[in-house]
Scaffold this motif. Structure first.
Motif, short mmCIF file in Angstrom:
data_model
loop_
_atom_site.label_atom_id
_atom_site.label_comp_id
_atom_site.label_asym_id
_atom_site.label_seq_id
_atom_site.Cartn_x
_atom_site.Cartn_y
_atom_site.Cartn_z
N MET A 1 0.84 -1.20 0.00
CA MET A 1 0.00 0.00 0.00
C MET A 1 0.87 1.25 0.00
SD MET A 1 -3.18 -0.69 -0.32
CE MET A 1 -3.51 1.06 -0.29
N ALA A 2 1.95 1.23 0.77
CA ALA A 2 2.85 2.38 0.80
C ALA A 2 3.46 2.61 -0.58
CB ALA A 2 3.96 2.14 1.83
N ARG A 3 3.81 1.53 -1.24
CA ARG A 3 4.37 1.64 -2.59
C ARG A 3 3.34 2.22 -3.56
NH1 ARG A 3 4.64 -2.34 -6.86
NH2 ARG A 3 6.41 -1.97 -8.24
N ALA A 4 2.10 1.76 -3.46
CA ALA A 4 1.04 2.26 -4.34
C ALA A 4 0.75 3.73 -4.06
CB ALA A 4 -0.22 1.42 -4.16
N PHE A 5 0.70 4.11 -2.80
CA PHE A 5 0.43 5.51 -2.45
C PHE A 5 1.53 6.42 -2.98
CE2 PHE A 5 -2.07 4.06 1.52
CZ PHE A 5 -3.21 3.89 0.75
N GLU A 6 2.78 5.97 -2.83
CA GLU A 6 3.91 6.79 -3.27
C GLU A 6 3.86 7.03 -4.78
OE1 GLU A 6 7.29 9.01 -3.58
OE2 GLU A 6 6.10 8.51 -1.82
N GLN A 7 3.40 6.04 -5.52
CA GLN A 7 3.34 6.15 -6.97
C GLN A 7 1.96 6.58 -7.46
OE1 GLN A 7 4.97 2.62 -8.85
NE2 GLN A 7 6.53 2.39 -7.28
N ASN A 8 1.14 7.07 -6.53
CA ASN A 8 -0.21 7.54 -6.86
C ASN A 8 -1.03 6.48 -7.58
OD1 ASN A 8 0.18 10.20 -5.80
ND2 ASN A 8 1.38 10.69 -7.63
N GLY A 9 -0.78 5.23 -7.22
CA GLY A 9 -1.56 4.13 -7.78
C GLY A 9 -1.08 3.63 -9.12
N ARG A 10 -0.08 4.27 -9.69
CA ARG A 10 0.40 3.85 -11.02
C ARG A 10 1.55 2.86 -10.85
NH1 ARG A 10 -0.87 9.36 -11.73
NH2 ARG A 10 1.25 10.00 -11.19
N VAL A 11 1.22 1.66 -10.40
CA VAL A 11 2.22 0.62 -10.15
C VAL A 11 2.19 -0.37 -11.31
CG1 VAL A 11 2.38 0.81 -7.66
CG2 VAL A 11 0.50 -0.46 -8.65
N GLU A 12 3.39 -0.70 -11.81
CA GLU A 12 3.47 -1.41 -13.08
C GLU A 12 3.00 -2.85 -13.01
OE1 GLU A 12 7.21 -2.10 -10.82
OE2 GLU A 12 6.00 -0.34 -11.31
N TYR B 1 0.45 -4.15 -11.24
CA TYR B 1 -0.97 -4.32 -10.93
C TYR B 1 -1.79 -3.80 -12.11
CZ TYR B 1 0.11 -5.25 -5.99
OH TYR B 1 0.58 -5.79 -4.83
N GLU B 2 -2.97 -4.35 -12.28
CA GLU B 2 -3.85 -3.90 -13.36
C GLU B 2 -4.33 -2.47 -13.09
OE1 GLU B 2 -4.47 -5.44 -16.15
OE2 GLU B 2 -3.20 -7.13 -15.54
N PRO B 3 -4.55 -1.68 -14.12
CA PRO B 3 -5.02 -0.29 -13.93
C PRO B 3 -6.34 -0.19 -13.18
CG PRO B 3 -4.23 -0.62 -16.17
CD PRO B 3 -4.28 -1.98 -15.54
N ASP B 4 -7.18 -1.24 -13.29
CA ASP B 4 -8.47 -1.21 -12.61
C ASP B 4 -8.46 -2.03 -11.32
OD1 ASP B 4 -8.22 -3.68 -13.77
OD2 ASP B 4 -10.25 -3.74 -14.61
N ASP B 5 -7.27 -2.28 -10.77
CA ASP B 5 -7.18 -3.02 -9.52
C ASP B 5 -7.99 -2.30 -8.44
OD1 ASP B 5 -5.13 -5.24 -8.17
OD2 ASP B 5 -5.80 -3.70 -6.76
N PRO B 6 -8.79 -3.02 -7.66
CA PRO B 6 -9.66 -2.36 -6.67
C PRO B 6 -8.92 -1.70 -5.52
CG PRO B 6 -9.77 -4.74 -6.43
CD PRO B 6 -9.00 -4.48 -7.69
N VAL B 7 -7.65 -2.05 -5.31
CA VAL B 7 -6.89 -1.50 -4.18
C VAL B 7 -5.61 -0.82 -4.65
CG1 VAL B 7 -5.74 -2.03 -2.00
CG2 VAL B 7 -7.83 -3.25 -2.64
N PHE B 8 -4.77 -1.55 -5.37
CA PHE B 8 -3.44 -1.06 -5.74
C PHE B 8 -3.48 -0.40 -7.12
CE2 PHE B 8 -3.10 -4.87 -3.08
CZ PHE B 8 -2.44 -4.35 -1.98
#
Length: 232
Positions: free
Chosen positions: A133-144, A146-153
């Motif tokens: 979650m910290a990684r996702a928050f830092e990247q504003n949810g644009r994590v390579e 995970y799917e773009p429509d992932d419900p969390v990340f």
């Protein structure tokens, strides 16, 4: 006045530094995560001390209202393990090695957490979830990975869940030991650093305590998450 010989013998053991349990004289259990006293909850709003989105640690684990997030914790473990290139058994062994220290962190831990493998499983899932979650928050949810429509990340997940998860992370009864995060970071990113080289803890004007990663140490690893403004 006569005193019980058993009581005197017990105090004498403490004076000699032998409490009978292997602990040094004057030592106290290594608790650092506590339950909110019931009388305080009764004086205020009991729900204010309960997480609303995700449970971290044993005190609120299994709450039916928080169970929907459990499947996402499993996905977090899978992604972090896959990204590390190491087998899942390696991460389990890392947590198992410090299990007793982690258990001692919690005040009045229920007996069930000392039996079987449930405690290690919970610590692994909760720790990986917090780091992901910290990684996702830092990247504003644009994590390579995970799917773009992932419900969390994802961007959508960060937009709708960040506020709730941040509020849950600062709750007194909803904490994870920093030792756990240190070991998981070392396992996931192939670094074996001391805690003060990985995490920086500082208070804010609002009275919160924030955890930061000292990211300059890891400039050569693009996958290393930068934890910023995640309160504990």
């Amino acid at each position: 006045m006569a005193m019980s010989s058993r009581w005197v013998a017990e105090i004498e053991r403490y004076i000699r530094g032998d409490a009978g349990d292997g602990s040094p004289r004057g030592s106290m259990p290594g608790h650092s995560i506590y339950r909110v006293p019931q009388y305080i909850k009764n004086m205020t709003n009991p729900d204010a001390y309960r997480p609303q989105v995700v449970s971290l640690g044993p005190f609120h684990h299994g709450d039916p209202a928080l169970m929907p997030m459990e499947k996402h914790k499993c996905r977090a473990v899978a992604h972090l393990v896959n990204r590390s290139g190491r087998p899942l058994d390696y991460f389990v062994a890392v947590v198992e090695e410090i299990k007793l220290q982690l258990q001692d962190t919690y005040e009045n831990l229920e007996d069930k957490w000392y039996q079987g493998t449930d405690f290690v499983e919970m610590m692994l899932k909760d720790g990986c979830f917090l780091l992901e979650m910290a990684r996702a928050f830092e990247q504003n949810g644009r994590v390579e990975d995970y799917e773009p429509d992932d419900p969390v990340f994802s961007e959508h997940g960060c937009l709708y869940l960040f506020g709730g998860i941040k509020s849950d992370v600062i709750l007194m009864e909803n904490q994870l030991p920093l030792l756990l995060l240190q070991k998981l970071i070392g396992a996931a990113y192939n670094h074996d650093f001391q805690l003060d080289r990985i995490l920086k803890i500082k208070p804010t004007r609002e009275g919160e305590w924030l955890v930061y990663l000292r990211t300059k140490t890891f400039s050569g690893n693009k996958n290393y998450p930068q934890i910023r403004r995640i309160a504990v």
